[in-house]
Every structure is written in C-alpha cells, then in structure tokens.
Design an enzyme around this catalytic site. Structure first.
Site, PDB file in Angstrom:
ATOM      1  CB  SER A   7       3.508  -1.790   2.917  1.00 28.85           C
ATOM      2  OG  SER A   7       2.877  -0.555   3.218  1.00 28.85           O
ATOM      3  CG  HIS A  32       4.919  -0.741  -1.059  1.00 25.86           C
ATOM      4  ND1 HIS A  32       4.909  -0.732  -2.445  1.00 25.86           N
ATOM      5  CD2 HIS A  32       3.677  -0.344  -0.684  1.00 25.86           C
ATOM      6  CE1 HIS A  32       3.719  -0.357  -2.872  1.00 25.86           C
ATOM      7  NE2 HIS A  32       2.943  -0.100  -1.834  1.00 25.86           N
ATOM      8  CG  ASP A  34       1.402   2.076   0.709  1.00 28.70           C
ATOM      9  OD1 ASP A  34       1.213   1.851  -0.496  1.00 28.70           O
ATOM     10  OD2 ASP A  34       1.597   1.177   1.546  1.00 28.70           O
ATOM     11  CG  MET A  36      -2.277   6.618   1.218  1.00 30.22           C
ATOM     12  SD  MET A  36      -3.121   5.726   2.520  1.00 30.22           S
ATOM     13  CE  MET A  36      -2.682   4.047   2.114  1.00 30.22           C
ATOM     14  CG  HIS A  65       1.210   2.476  -4.188  1.00 29.30           C
ATOM     15  ND1 HIS A  65       0.418   1.584  -3.487  1.00 29.30           N
ATOM     16  CD2 HIS A  65       0.430   2.943  -5.191  1.00 29.30           C
ATOM     17  CE1 HIS A  65      -0.782   1.536  -4.035  1.00 29.30           C
ATOM     18  NE2 HIS A  65      -0.810   2.362  -5.063  1.00 29.30           N
ATOM     19  CG  MET A  67      -2.625   4.844  -3.386  1.00 28.56           C
ATOM     20  SD  MET A  67      -2.734   3.865  -1.878  1.00 28.56           S
ATOM     21  CE  MET A  67      -1.030   3.971  -1.354  1.00 28.56           C
ATOM     22  CG  MET A 136      -3.941  -1.191  -6.225  1.00 26.42           C
ATOM     23  SD  MET A 136      -2.605  -1.220  -4.993  1.00 26.42           S
ATOM     24  CE  MET A 136      -3.541  -1.400  -3.460  1.00 26.42           C
ATOM     25  CG  ASP A 174      -0.010  -2.705  -2.302  1.00 27.62           C
ATOM     26  OD1 ASP A 174      -0.092  -3.141  -1.144  1.00 27.62           O
ATOM     27  OD2 ASP A 174       0.140  -1.492  -2.574  1.00 27.62           O
TER      28      ASP A 174
HETATM   29  C1  DX5 Z   1      -3.116  -0.111   0.543  1.00 29.77           C
HETATM   30  C2  DX5 Z   1      -1.641   0.086   0.384  1.00 29.77           C
HETATM   31  C3  DX5 Z   1      -0.838  -1.093   0.768  1.00 29.77           C
HETATM   32  C4  DX5 Z   1      -0.953  -1.502   2.208  1.00 29.77           C
HETATM   33  C5  DX5 Z   1      -1.020  -2.990   2.229  1.00 29.77           C
HETATM   34  O1  DX5 Z   1      -3.770   0.998   0.095  1.00 29.77           O
HETATM   35  O2  DX5 Z   1      -1.326   0.377  -0.986  1.00 29.77           O
HETATM   36  O3  DX5 Z   1       0.523  -1.000   0.360  1.00 29.77           O
HETATM   37  O4  DX5 Z   1       0.114  -1.078   3.025  1.00 29.77           O
HETATM   38  O5  DX5 Z   1      -1.319  -3.429   3.506  1.00 29.77           O
HETATM   39  P1  DX5 Z   1      -1.681  -4.930   3.841  1.00 29.77           P
HETATM   40  O6  DX5 Z   1      -0.513  -5.780   3.395  1.00 29.77           O
HETATM   41  O7  DX5 Z   1      -1.874  -4.910   5.312  1.00 29.77           O
HETATM   42  O8  DX5 Z   1      -2.927  -5.273   3.087  1.00 29.77           O
HETATM   43 ZN    ZN Z   2       0.847   0.236  -1.662  1.00 27.14          ZN
END
Ligand code: DX5
Ligand code: ZN
Length: 217
Positions: A7, A32, A34, A36, A65, A67, A136, A174
């Site tokens: 990620s 990956h 993310d 947000m 992903h 969010m 998650m 994740d």
């Molecule tokens: C969290 C994200 C993850 C994040 C994971 O909200 O969806 O993808 O990057 O990070 P680690 O592996 O550090 O928990």
């Molecule tokens: Zn993620």
C-alpha cells in the site's frame, strides 16, 4: 503463497516512482492505492488523477480501495484512470449492487469491502458478482494500526461460502499485516495481503515482501 499488495499510503511521496519500482522489482503482483475522502474516514489522500499518473509507470495490478462516501458518481473516473480492481465499502453506499455493476460494466474487476464491525451477512447477496472481497483487519483511515484478530473468523466464513457455492473471488486482507499476522489470515483463506507500513517503513521493502511470501508457503 499469498499475493502481496504493497500500500503506497506508507510510501515516500516525494520519491514515489522509486518506491513503486522497488516493490515491482521485488515481485509484488498488486499495488494497493488507498483513496480517502475525509468523510467516510477522517483522512484525505488522493484521487483519480493520482491513479492515472501511476498507470503508465508500472505493470502491477492497480488495486484501488475507495474509502469514499456514496462512491457511485466517481467510479467512472477511476475506471478511466486505469484501475484494474476497484473496491467499494459496503457501509459507504445504499446501493452496493449498483456500485459493483458500474465497476463491472466498465470492464474493471469489482471488489466489496467490509469493516471490522460489519458482518459477512451484509455482503452475501453480492458475493456471486465480485472478483475480490476485502476484509478490513483494522478500522480504515490510517496506516500503521494494530491488526484486529477477531476479523480472522470472517475470512474463514467467506472461504466456506466460496467453497460451498463454487465462487472464485480472491479474499484480501488490509491493515496491520506483517509476517506474523499474515499467517492466520492465509490459513483462514486469504489470498491477497495488503501491507503498508510493514513494507515501506523498512530499509529494504523487497525483504519484507519476501518475508510475507515465505510465511505463507
Ligand atoms: C487503512 C488502509 C490500508 C493501509 C494499511 O485504512 O486501507 O491499506 O495502508 O496500512 P498498514 O499495512 O500499515 O496497516
Ligand atoms: Zn486499503
């Protein structure tokens, strides 16, 4: 062996291309990303322009992903940006079936995501239409959180449904993934593991990718 999805939330944004090259060279099959929105989760990260910029510099599977609250209207932008897989949180939309249809109709693999507090039953009606399910293993929003062991049972539940019904979706995990926590996930049926801080907060990301693979051989 589990497929590792580094990620880039924990990557060095100033030298992002270098970090992406490092994990690709190490053989990670997925990248990956993310997204947000500051509403569904407290943080704000990046949008479709970011995915579009990354697309030409890597051959890795771009695993996006979202969010994001009510993601339906932004899905076409991520499809056009070149995502290979798009995940939507079941808690973020009143129309999960429609959201997954939009992704599939765009020729992109569709993923449904569930938070630690959401039961598998919430997504059972759409399991026949997804390419990947993301369980998650922390509450979404930040990298570097501690793995929640109570989520492992949901991986096993999904794997049982998958076998019973003959579905072939990947099960991704994740949050808080490292060479220890990945083992239980893999044993329960996870096929893809996202890892942010474990991979990028290391001197040598390739060693960390290898450690995740070795732990699941
Ligand atoms: C969290 C994200 C993850 C994040 C994971 O909200 O969806 O993808 O990057 O990070 P680690 O592996 O550090 O928990
Ligand atoms: Zn993620």
């Amino acid at each position: 062996m589990i497929k590792v999805a580094p990620s880039i939330l924990s990557a060095d944004y100033v030298n992002l291309q270098k970090d992406i090259e490092k994990v690709e060279k190490a053989g990670a099959p997925y990248l990956h990303i993310d997204v947000m929105d500051g509403t569904f989760v407290p943080s704000i990260s990046y949008g479709p322009g970011f995915v579009k910029a990354i697309r030409p510099i890597t051959n890795m599977v771009l695993d996006v992903h979202l969010m994001v609250e009510s993601p339906e209207h932004i899905l076409p932008m991520f499809i056009d940006a070149g995502a290979d897989i798009i995940g939507v949180q079941v808690e973020a939309t009143q129309h999960i079936h429609r959201a997954l249809q939009i992704i599939k109709n765009g020729g992109v693999k569709a993923e449904v995501v569930i938070n630690p507090g959401t039961p598998v039953a919430m997504i059972e009606p759409v399991l026949h239409m997804v390419d990947q399910v993301l369980v998650m293993t922390v509450n979404p929003g930040f990298g570097g959180q501690k793995f929640l062991p109570e989520t492992v049972d949901k991986i096993a539940q999904l794997n049982a449904i998958k076998e019973e019904k003959g579905y072939n979706f990947d099960i991704e995990v994740d949050g808080g993934v490292n060479d220890k926590t990945v083992v239980d996930c893999y044993k329960a049926g996870a096929t893809v593991a996202v890892a942010g801080s474990y991979v990028f907060n290391a001197e040598d990301p390739s060693e960390r990718i290898k450690a995740l693979e070795d732990a699941t051989k």
